[in-house]
Write an enzyme that holds these catalytic residues in place. Structure first.
Site, short mmCIF file in Angstrom:
data_model
loop_
_atom_site.label_atom_id
_atom_site.label_comp_id
_atom_site.label_asym_id
_atom_site.label_seq_id
_atom_site.Cartn_x
_atom_site.Cartn_y
_atom_site.Cartn_z
N SER A 228 0.81 -1.16 -0.01
CA SER A 228 -0.01 0.00 -0.04
C SER A 228 0.72 1.12 -0.07
CB SER A 228 -1.03 0.10 1.14
OG SER A 228 -2.02 1.08 1.04
N ASP A 548 -5.97 -3.62 -2.11
CA ASP A 548 -5.09 -3.42 -1.32
C ASP A 548 -4.68 -4.53 -0.19
OD1 ASP A 548 -3.55 -2.39 0.99
OD2 ASP A 548 -4.39 -0.39 0.35
#
Length: 748
Positions: A228, A548
Site C-alpha cells: 500500500s 489492497d
C-alpha cells in the site's frame, strides 16, 4: 557459482491446451439467392465462433461486390481438449444498415487429431463453396510459468547481488566483524519491509530509505518489499531517472513538494476529462475499468507526474546489474462473497514477474491484464502503466474517496477515518459481477460500415465519459457508495486445472492434525482469520478482483517468507494506525506470525508482553529461540512509529539545544487532535512532511548498531548453515504433488 535448486524439481501440475488454427482461404459462387442477387452483389465476409473459449469470435475483412472472394486470413483459438468444442462458421453479407446472414455451418473440432492439418469444404445454400484449412496442435509452451522456483532472472540477480553485498558488508562492518565472510555462500539475505498506512507510510518510509542509503545498510539488502503506502514511495524512488546514482535525499525533496498541494487540484474539469478519456481507450479495447483506475491516475499525477508512461517492466534497468535491492510489491486476490481475513491470495509483483506463489503460476509483467486461457495468452493488451498498479496496491483508499478528498460533509462526525478503514472488507469494494461478461465495446453483431461503427462508438464513449465526469465532479453516488471500487483484471488462471495446489512451503507436511491445532494457539485468537486460505480461486471466472493487501494485514511478510528466497534477516517498518501513541504496536506483526504458522513457514515467536516489560521502543528484535534447531527461521528487527528519543536528540547522540529545535520535535503522531498524520491525509504541508520524514530518519540511524549486530549474527548463521532452506532431491521426489484434500482444514 552454480547450484542445484530443489524447487525446480517440484512439478506444478497443469493441463496443456490445444491450439486450433483456421485459415479462411476462399469461397466461390457466393449468393444471396436469385432475387437478392438481382438487387445487389454480395459483399461477403466470414465469422468464426467457438463458444467454449475466450476471445471466441473472429471475423475476416469484407470484399465489396465479389462472389469469389479470396481471404487467406489466419485465426487461432486456444481450446480445452476436455470440452466439446464446435466451430460455427457464418457467411455474412455486409450492408450499410444491418448485415445479412447468408448461411451457417458447424465443425466438431474433436473430429481432428493432434498434429493433423487438412482443408475442409463447406457448402452454403447448395451453391456456395467455402474452403477452410484447419490444424490442431498442443500448446507446449504456455505464457504462464508453472513452477515453485524463482525465475531465472531473479536467480541471476541474487547471485550478482551477493557479490556486491559481500564487499558492501565488509565495508559496513569493518574487517573484524566481517571476518566470517569468506565467500558469497556466507552472505546473508537481508530484506527491508514497509507497511501500509497511506501517505503517512510513504513519507515515513522516505525517511527510512534515506537513513538506510546513507548508512550503507541499503547496499547490504537483497530485497525491499512494500504494501500500500510504502509501495507508493518505492514506485516513486525506483521510477526516478536519477536513482540509484543519486540517493533518496534529493528525490525526497521533490516528494515533499508534490504532496504539499491540495489533492482537489487534481480534479479540475479539464484534468478529469483527460483522465476519463484515456480510460475509455482501455475500456473500449476490452479491458475492465473500475474506480481504482482513476485513483491510480490521481496517485500517479501526484507522485510520478512526469513519468506516467512508466511500467513495472521498465524498472528492470534499475536492478539488472544488481545495483540496488529487488523491489517487491503486493496486492490481494479476493472473492466477492468471502471476507478477505478468511480468504485472500497474495499476488506478488517484481520487475521480473507477477504471480501467485500459492499456485506456482507466474507471468512476465507486461502480460498482467491480458486475456489468458489455460495458461496461454489469447488476447494481449499494452502493459498497464505503473500508476495503475499503484492504484491497485493502495486501493483501500479508493473505497472512501470522499474522505480522502475531504468532500464529505460528515467527515468530522461519527467514526474516525482509521475506524472506517478498520471496518472495510472486500465486500465493500468488490462487486459480485455475476454476468462476468466481456467489456469489449462492440456494436451490433455484424456491423461493418465504417460510418455506422464510428457513430456507435462515439455515442458509447460520449455516454460513458459523461457519466464518469458527473460522478467525479459532483457529490454523486460515486462518492457515497463503496461498491465496485476494486481493481479488476482478466483472470490469468482462467481454465486451469487446480486439482493440485501448493502451500507456500511445499516441502512441509500439511496433513498433521496435531501440528495444525498447535498453530491455532497463536497470539491473535480470532478463529475466522485465514480460515479458508487453502481454498483455490475460481478458474471459471473471466475476471478477478485485486485489492489492497492491507485489508488482511498490513505488512508484506508473505513476499519475503517464501522459502525459495531464504531470507535471514528482516528489517520491517510498521506505519500502521494505532489508537494512541502509547498503544501496543504489534497487532499487524502478530497477524503476520499467525499467517506464517498456518502456512508452515518459519517465524520467530512474537512476544506481545515485551511491550509491558520494556515499554514503547523505536524497534524490537525477535530471534529464533534455538537457532541450532530453527535453522530456517529469520531474525526480525521491527521498527514502529514512535516519537521517543527524537524529542531530545536532533541526531543520534546530539542533544537538541535551542527552543526551535525542541519545538519542531515536540509532536504526537496518533494523539494529535488535528490528525496531521491521519491515514486519510493526502496533503502534507512541508512542516508535517519534515517532522515525519526526519523522525523515521532519526529512528533508523539511532538503531544502526542494532541492525549491524543482527547482520553479524546472520553471517554466522549462514556460515554454519550454508544449505539453508534447501532439501534433498529424494525428499522432493517423494512430494511432487499436494492434493487439495491434504490442504483442506482438518475436521475435529
Amino acid at each position: 557459482m552454480s547450484f542445484i535448486d530443489p524447487y525446480q524439481h517440484i512439478i506444478v501440475e497443469h493441463q496443456y491446451s490445444h491450439k486450433f488454427t483456421v485459415v479462411v482461404l476462399r469461397a466461390t459462387k457466393v449468393t444471396k439467392g436469385t432475387f437478392g442477387d438481382m438487387l445487389d452483389t454480395p459483399d461477403p465476409y466470414v465469422e468464426l465462433f467457438i463458444s467454449t473459449t475466450p476471445d471466441s469470435r473472429k471475423r475476416t475483412r469484407h470484399f465489396n461486390n465479389d462472389i469469389n472472394p479470396v481471404w487467406n486470413e489466419t485465426f487461432e483459438f486456444i481450446l480445452d481438449p476436455n470440452q466439446e468444442n464446435v466451430l460455427e462458421i457464418t457467411l455474412m453479407d455486409a450492408n450499410y444498415v444491418m448485415d445479412e446472414t447468408l448461411g451457417t455451418a458447424t465443425f466438431p473440432v474433436s473430429s481432428m487429431k493432434v498434429g493433423e492439418k487438412k482443408e475442409v469444404p463447406f457448402i452454403f445454400n447448395q451453391v456456395t463453396e467455402m474452403i477452410l484449412e484447419m490444424s490442431l496442435e498442443v500448446c507446449s509452451c504456455p505464457d504462464l510459468r508453472f513452477s515453485m522456483a524463482l525465475c531465472d532472472q531473479e536467480k541471476t540477480f541474487r547471485q550478482q547481488r551477493k557479490e556486491n553485498i559481500k564487499e558492501n558488508m565488509k565495508k559496513l562492518l569493518g574487517p573484524k566483524k566481517s571476518e566470517g565472510l569468506y565467500s558469497t555462500r556466507d552472505v546473508p539475505v537481508v530484506a527491508i519491509l514497509g507497511s501500509g498506512g497511506g501517505f503517512r507510510a510513504m513519507v515515513g518510509f522516505s525517511g527510512v530509505m534515506k537513513a538506510l542509503y546513507e548508512s550503507g545498510i541499503l547496499d547490504c539488502a537483497t530485497y525491499i518489499a512494500g504494501l500500500s503506502g510504502s509501495t507508493w514511495y518505492m514506485s516513486t524512488l525506483y521510477s526516478h531517472p536519477d536513482f540509484p546514482e543519486k540517493g533518496p535525499e534529493e528525490i525526497n525533496e521533490e516528494l515533499m513538494k508534490n504532496v504539499s498541494h491540495n489533492p482537489l487540484l487534481l480534479l479540475t474539469p479539464q484534468k478529469v476529462k483527460r483522465y476519463v478519456e484515456s480510460l475509455w481507450k482501455k475500456k473500449s479495447s476490452g479491458q475492465p475499468v473500475t474506480f481504482t483506475d482513476i485513483f491510480g491516475m490521481l496517485i500517479g499525477e501526484t507522485l510520478i507526474q512526469n513519468r506516467m508512461s512508466m511500467t513495472l517492466s521498465s524498472l528492470k534497468e534499475k536492478v539488472n546489474a544488481a545495483r540496488c535491492p529487488l523491489p517487491l510489491f503486493t496486492c490481494l486476490h479476493v472473492k466477492p462473497d468471502v471476507s478477505e481475513l478468511m480468504f485472500a491470495d497474495w499476488v506478488e509483483f517484481s520487475p521480473y514477474e507477477i504471480g501467485m506463489a500459492k499456485y506456482g503460476t507466474f507471468m512476465a509483467p507486461d502480460l498482467f491484464g491480458s486475456k489468458f486461457f489455460m495458461g496461454t495468452v489469447v488476447k494481449k493488451y499494452e502493459e498497464n502503466p505503473l500508476h495503475f498498479l499503484m492504484g491497485v496496491w493502495g486501493s483501500a483508499f479508493s473505497i472512501l474517496f470522499n474522505r480522502v478528498l475531504g468532500v464529505s460533509g460528515s467527515q468530522n462526525k461519527g467514526s474516525t477515518m482509521e475506524e472506517e478503514l478498520e471496518n472495510i472488507t472486500a465486500k465493500h469494494i468488490v462487486s459480485n459481477d455475476s454476468s462476468d461478461s466481456d467489456d469489449e465495446a462492440q456494436g451490433p453483431k455484424g456491423t461493418e460500415n465504417e460510418e455506422a461503427e464510428k457513430e456507435y462508438q462515439s455515442d458509447n464513449q460520449a455516454s460513458w465519459v459523461h457519466r464518469m465526469l458527473m460522478a467525479l465532479v459532483s457529490d454523486s453516488a460515486l462518492f457515497n457508495t463503496r461498491e465496485g471500487r476494486a481493481g479488476k483484471v482478466h483472470n490469468f488462471m482462467l481454465g486451469l486445472n487446480l486439482n493440485t495446489s501448493y502451500p507456500l512451503s511445499p516441502l512441509r507436511d500439511f496433513s498433521s492434525q496435531d501440528s495444525f491445532d498447535d498453530e491455532l494457539d497463536a497470539a491473535v485468537a480470532d478463529p475466522d482469520e485465514f480460515e479458508r486460505i487453502y481454498e483455490p480461486l475460481d478458474v471459471k471466472s473471466k475476471k478477478i478482483h485485486v485489492v489492497d493487501s492491507g485489508l488482511t494485514f498490513n505488512l508484506p511478510y508473505p513476499l519475503i517468507l517464501r522459502p525459495q528466497r531464504g531470507v535471514d534477516l528482516i528489517i520491517s517498518f510498521d506505519f500502521s494506525a494505532r489508537p494512541s501513541d502509547t498503544s501496543p504496536p504489534f497487532k499487524e506483526l502478530l497477524l503476520a506470525e499467525k499467517w506464517a504458522k498456518m502456512n508452515k513457514l518459519p517465524f520467530p515467536k512474537i512476544d506481545p508482553y515485551v511491550f509491558d516489560r520494556e515499554g514503547l521502543k523505536e524497534c524490537y528484535v525477535f530471534k529464533p529461540k534455538n537457532p541450532d534447531v530453527e535453522k530456517d527461521c529469520p531474525t526480525i528487527i521491527h521498527f514502529v512509529l514512535a516519537n521517543i528519543n527524537f524529542r531530545k536528540y536532533k541526531a543520534p547522540g546530539v542533544l537538541r539545544e535551542t527552543k526551535e529545535e525542541k519545538e519542531i520535535a515536540d509532536f504526537d503522531i496518533f494523539d494529535d487532535p488535528e490528525s496531521p498524520f491521519s491515514t486519510f491525509n493526502f496533503q502534507y504541508p512541508n512542516q508535517a512532511f519534515k517532522r515525519l520524514h526526519d523522525l523515521m530518519y532519526f529512528n533508523t540511524l539511532n538503531n544502526i548498531d542494532v541492525i549491524k549486530d543482527a547482520i553479524v549474527e546472520s553471517i554466522e548463521y549462514r556460515r554454519q548453515n550454508p544449505s539453508r532452506c534447501s532439501v534433498s532431491l529424494s525428499n522432493v521426489e517423494a512430494r511432487k504433488f499436494f492434493n487439495k484434500e491434504f490442504l483442506s482444514k482438518p475436521t475435529v
